[in-house]
Design a protein around this motif. Structure first.
Motif, PDB file in Angstrom:
ATOM      1  N   VAL A  31      37.359  34.923  40.461  1.00  0.00           N
ATOM      2  CA  VAL A  31      38.004  34.728  39.167  1.00  0.00           C
ATOM      3  C   VAL A  31      37.727  33.297  38.709  1.00  0.00           C
ATOM      4  CG1 VAL A  31      40.165  34.739  37.870  1.00  0.00           C
ATOM      5  CG2 VAL A  31      39.817  36.398  39.725  1.00  0.00           C
ATOM      6  N   ASP A  32      37.013  33.172  37.607  1.00  0.00           N
ATOM      7  CA  ASP A  32      36.657  31.843  37.094  1.00  0.00           C
ATOM      8  C   ASP A  32      35.949  30.996  38.160  1.00  0.00           C
ATOM      9  OD1 ASP A  32      37.801  32.422  34.623  1.00  0.00           O
ATOM     10  OD2 ASP A  32      39.776  31.713  35.248  1.00  0.00           O
ATOM     11  N   GLY A  33      35.082  31.661  38.938  1.00  0.00           N
ATOM     12  CA  GLY A  33      34.287  30.951  39.934  1.00  0.00           C
ATOM     13  C   GLY A  33      35.009  30.639  41.230  1.00  0.00           C
ATOM     14  N   LYS A  34      36.220  31.150  41.405  1.00  0.00           N
ATOM     15  CA  LYS A  34      36.994  30.892  42.616  1.00  0.00           C
ATOM     16  C   LYS A  34      37.428  32.217  43.252  1.00  0.00           C
ATOM     17  CE  LYS A  34      37.135  26.351  42.174  1.00  0.00           C
ATOM     18  NZ  LYS A  34      36.558  25.416  43.173  1.00  0.00           N
ATOM     19  N   ALA A  35      37.484  32.225  44.593  1.00  0.00           N
ATOM     20  CA  ALA A  35      37.912  33.417  45.313  1.00  0.00           C
ATOM     21  C   ALA A  35      39.429  33.550  45.230  1.00  0.00           C
ATOM     22  CB  ALA A  35      37.467  33.334  46.771  1.00  0.00           C
ATOM     23  N   ARG A  36      39.883  34.757  44.944  1.00  0.00           N
ATOM     24  CA  ARG A  36      41.325  35.002  44.875  1.00  0.00           C
ATOM     25  C   ARG A  36      41.657  36.334  45.531  1.00  0.00           C
ATOM     26  NH1 ARG A  36      43.221  33.327  38.704  1.00  0.00           N
ATOM     27  NH2 ARG A  36      42.522  31.148  38.783  1.00  0.00           N
TER      28      ARG A  36
END
Length: 281
Positions: A31-36
């Protein structure tokens, strides 16, 4: 309930997506370049994603969380499987939904192909179109006409010609049964590399069948599946992977290596990294 569950430190996440591929439950998304973590119910807390993370952004903690649900995971995986485009499910794109707005008809006539959309129609490019840039003999020879200028000009024209030998080039669109794949030397490249490296056609595309993709924006699991099908359906002589130095680009390398491991077919392999400055690292 209090149980073990994954915690992701987004400040340490570099966006490589390796944890996404490592999670068998698909509990992690970018999400937006970050792992979530998508939802507590998808995480079993076993931590298969931990060793995949190169920055140590993931750890297992104990906290209040919804119970893990295998049924929910199975439903999620089945839903994603149905949504994934596969070659077996692929259909010839019709005029009404290909997005060409009718422009493909003239192009297909020009290419002497019938039906379908030129965006995904498999074809071998037997002749290369010269680059439209024209130079006079005096320009090529630096202003003096020595008699050798035409040879120099021919060499420049050859250098500027496209070396692309097949179409399409997007991994998602390539048919694993396309004739040009049999006996091919494959170039599998992250699409940014051709813009960063100035002589990409001559140094990498020439003599190879080119496949490109973006491991950050596309589905690497599908890349693995598609490349695996190409390996199984054809005799591939070699694979050259060209990636950018940014961490997220490791995804395309991982997809190729996983495809080779899954199929047990390991052609001659070469991996090249292009720096942001346009040089080979």
């Amino acid at each position: 309930m209090i149980r073990k569950i994954v915690e992701i430190d987004e400040t340490r996440c570099n966006g490589c997506e390796l944890c996404v591929k490592a999670c068998h439950e698909n509990a992690i998304e970018m999400v937006d370049g970050k792992a979530r973590l998508v939802s507590d119910i998808y995480c079993d807390g076993l931590g298969d994603c931990l060793p995949a993370c190169p920055t140590g952004a993931i750890r297992i903690i104990e906290r209040s969380a919804d119970a893990y649900s295998q049924d929910a995971v199975d439903e999620r995986l089945e839903s994603q499987k149905k949504a994934m485009f596969t070659v077996k499910e692929a259909k010839t794109v019709g005029h009404e939904d290909c997005g060409c707005n009718g422009a493909h008809e003239g192009l297909m006539q020009q290419m002497k192909k019938g039906g379908g959309c030129p965006g995904s129609a498999a074809m071998t490019l037997k002749t290369m179109t010269p680059n439209p840039i024209q130079r006079t003999s005096s320009e090529v020879s630096g202003g003096s006409n020595t008699g050798k200028a035409p040879l120099q000009e021919d060499a420049i024209k050859e250098m500027l010609q496209s070396k692309l030998s097949s179409w399409p080039v997007q991994i998602n669109l390539v048919n694993p049964n396309a004739d040009y794949l049999e006996g091919a030397d494959l170039l599998i490249a992250a699409d940014c590399t051709a813009f960063a490296y100035g002589n990409f056609h001559n140094d990498f595309i020439k003599g190879r069948v080119t496949l490109i993709g973006c491991p950050k924006l596309d589905d690497n699991a599908y890349y693995t599946e598609k490349i695996g099908m190409i390996l199984k359906e054809n005799t591939i002589r070699s694979i050259t992977v060209v990636r950018m130095e940014v961490p997220c680009c490791s995804g395309i390398v991982g997809a190729v290596k996983q495809a080779m491991l899954n199929t047990g077919i390991i052609p001659k392999y070469n991996e090249i990294t292009i720096g942001l400055d346009g040089n080979i690292k």
